[in-house]
Write a protein that holds these residues in place. Sequence first.
Motif, PDB file in Angstrom:
ATOM      1  N   ARG A 219       4.341  -3.364   9.833  1.00 48.23           N
ATOM      2  CA  ARG A 219       3.390  -2.684  10.712  1.00 48.23           C
ATOM      3  C   ARG A 219       3.704  -2.994  12.177  1.00 48.23           C
ATOM      4  O   ARG A 219       3.607  -2.128  13.041  1.00 48.23           O
TER       5      ARG A 219
ATOM      6  N   ASP B 194      -6.177  -1.512  -4.570  1.00 52.53           N
ATOM      7  CA  ASP B 194      -5.436  -2.217  -3.528  1.00 52.53           C
ATOM      8  C   ASP B 194      -6.193  -3.474  -3.092  1.00 52.53           C
ATOM      9  O   ASP B 194      -7.410  -3.449  -2.963  1.00 52.53           O
ATOM     10  N   ASP B 195      -5.449  -4.554  -2.864  1.00 51.54           N
ATOM     11  CA  ASP B 195      -6.022  -5.803  -2.343  1.00 51.54           C
ATOM     12  C   ASP B 195      -7.053  -6.424  -3.270  1.00 51.54           C
ATOM     13  O   ASP B 195      -8.170  -6.752  -2.847  1.00 51.54           O
TER      14      ASP B 195
ATOM     15  N   THR C 144       0.833  -1.198   0.000  1.00 47.83           N
ATOM     16  CA  THR C 144       0.000   0.000   0.000  1.00 47.83           C
ATOM     17  C   THR C 144       0.877   1.261   0.000  1.00 47.83           C
ATOM     18  O   THR C 144       0.614   2.212  -0.735  1.00 47.83           O
TER      19      THR C 144
END
Length: 467
Positions: free
Chosen positions: A330, A229-230, A168
């Motif tokens: 993350r 995205d995704d 992302t």
Amino acid sequence: MKLENLKNQVGIKMNYRDIWEKTLKNLEKDMSSVSFNTWFRNIEFVDVKDNKVRLLIPHPLYKNHLETNYRDQILATYNSLSENKVDDINFILRENIENEEKIETLDVDNEDNNYVFESNLIKHYTFDNFVVGDSNTFAQAAALAVAENPGYIYNPLFIYGNSGLGKTHLMHAIGNYIEDVQKKKVLYVTCDQFMEDFTGLSRREHDNNIDYINYFKNKYRNIDVLIVDDIQFLGNASKTQQEFFHTFNNLYNNNKQIIISSDRSPEDLKLLEDRLRTRFYWGLKVNIDPPDLNLKINIIKKKIKGERINRDIPEDVINYMASHSGNDVRQLEGALTTLIAYSTIMGYQEINLDVCKEALKDQVKRNVVDANDHNSIRKIQKVVADVYKISFEDIKSKKKSNNIAIPRQVAMYLCRKLTNESLPRIGIEFGGKNHTTVMYSCNKIEQEINSNKALKDSINEIEKLLQ
Ligand code: ADP
Ligand code: MG
């Protein structure tokens, strides 16, 4: 008329945001960097509504603290910079906005909402703060090549890799670059957003709502770059796939750049129609691998610098964080935030290895179960498969023998119970099962727990492992 409205709305939005950015800068000057980083760094500006500035906070804990200690200061600073004075500052959580959005999408008469164009790009995801290492060199280079020459060399660009590895971030970096340098119109959407827009389209088609059809076409075709995205979540929504196919062709034929990400390679997007999947090979597909230790260390260092965290963090502490935070970037960021918050709140002047170990105690424990996989459905599947001693592939298969079907049902039940994923999405992750199959499994296990103590105990055990 509508266009005027649109311009006004966009104009006003940007203005408020600018004032907020300035407010932040002024606040930063007026307090210690530790306080600023702890309480303000993670706040996001939402909008000004009913004469109140609305700020998104990451956690309910912030609300009380900010209201008690900082509200007046924020309000005064904001009003000193803005011509339009506001009455108050509201601290809200993401759920609040999501509930509101649900209400707004139902409000079909409110057409003007639909005509506001937003690129949805997150400004702070840039190439500058994307750290390059062995695992992502190729992806980063391809991304930059596309950013410098959109629509021509690699179209579509397909980026894939596990969750938390920077897909992302990289896509926003491309979008921001194209918007800033090439001055072209970019649209970033998640696959969910695309599906939601499309559902709106089919719902409204009934009412012959030409405006909405135009809005949809305008939004998705009157652009230079589309970022989705995704894409794995396009799953078995066949009508949406068809529309995406048409959108794709239209943009592609006009030399518009398409950028797609997925948590798996095109070959593994088994639920996509072949004609769509094969189009993903036309351009370039690049993979991001999990970061090695060196890259993790560099990411932490970059973050310490980039966020102007004015604390001295020794090498051994950085090393510890990098080697105990799994492969998901993350989590790495989470570890740093936790460490800073913990040492600030506990009043430690010096951050050393002991403080770090203490701060990250829970997180490190969780990682053992996490098996470096951020996808919560997959995590549940892995743990359940482990406990029942069957393979990860079996749990997603169509095999009907009890020794496999029961663990599969247990895993579906736990996905429903422990994650926020929808039934269709859980179905997708279990090899493309229908949502009714998922519902059936969940109900079955739920009932059986009442009479079958062994089953209940084993589910409790698994839940403990997942904590
Ligand atoms: P994905 O989309 O692959 O799940 P994200 O792009 O959301 O992952 O990345 C998760 C977080 O990690 C983001 O905050 C992102 O900025 C950060 N991140 C990931 N890779 C890098 C990198 N190479 N350099 C700097 N930050 C990174
Ligand atoms: Mg992502």
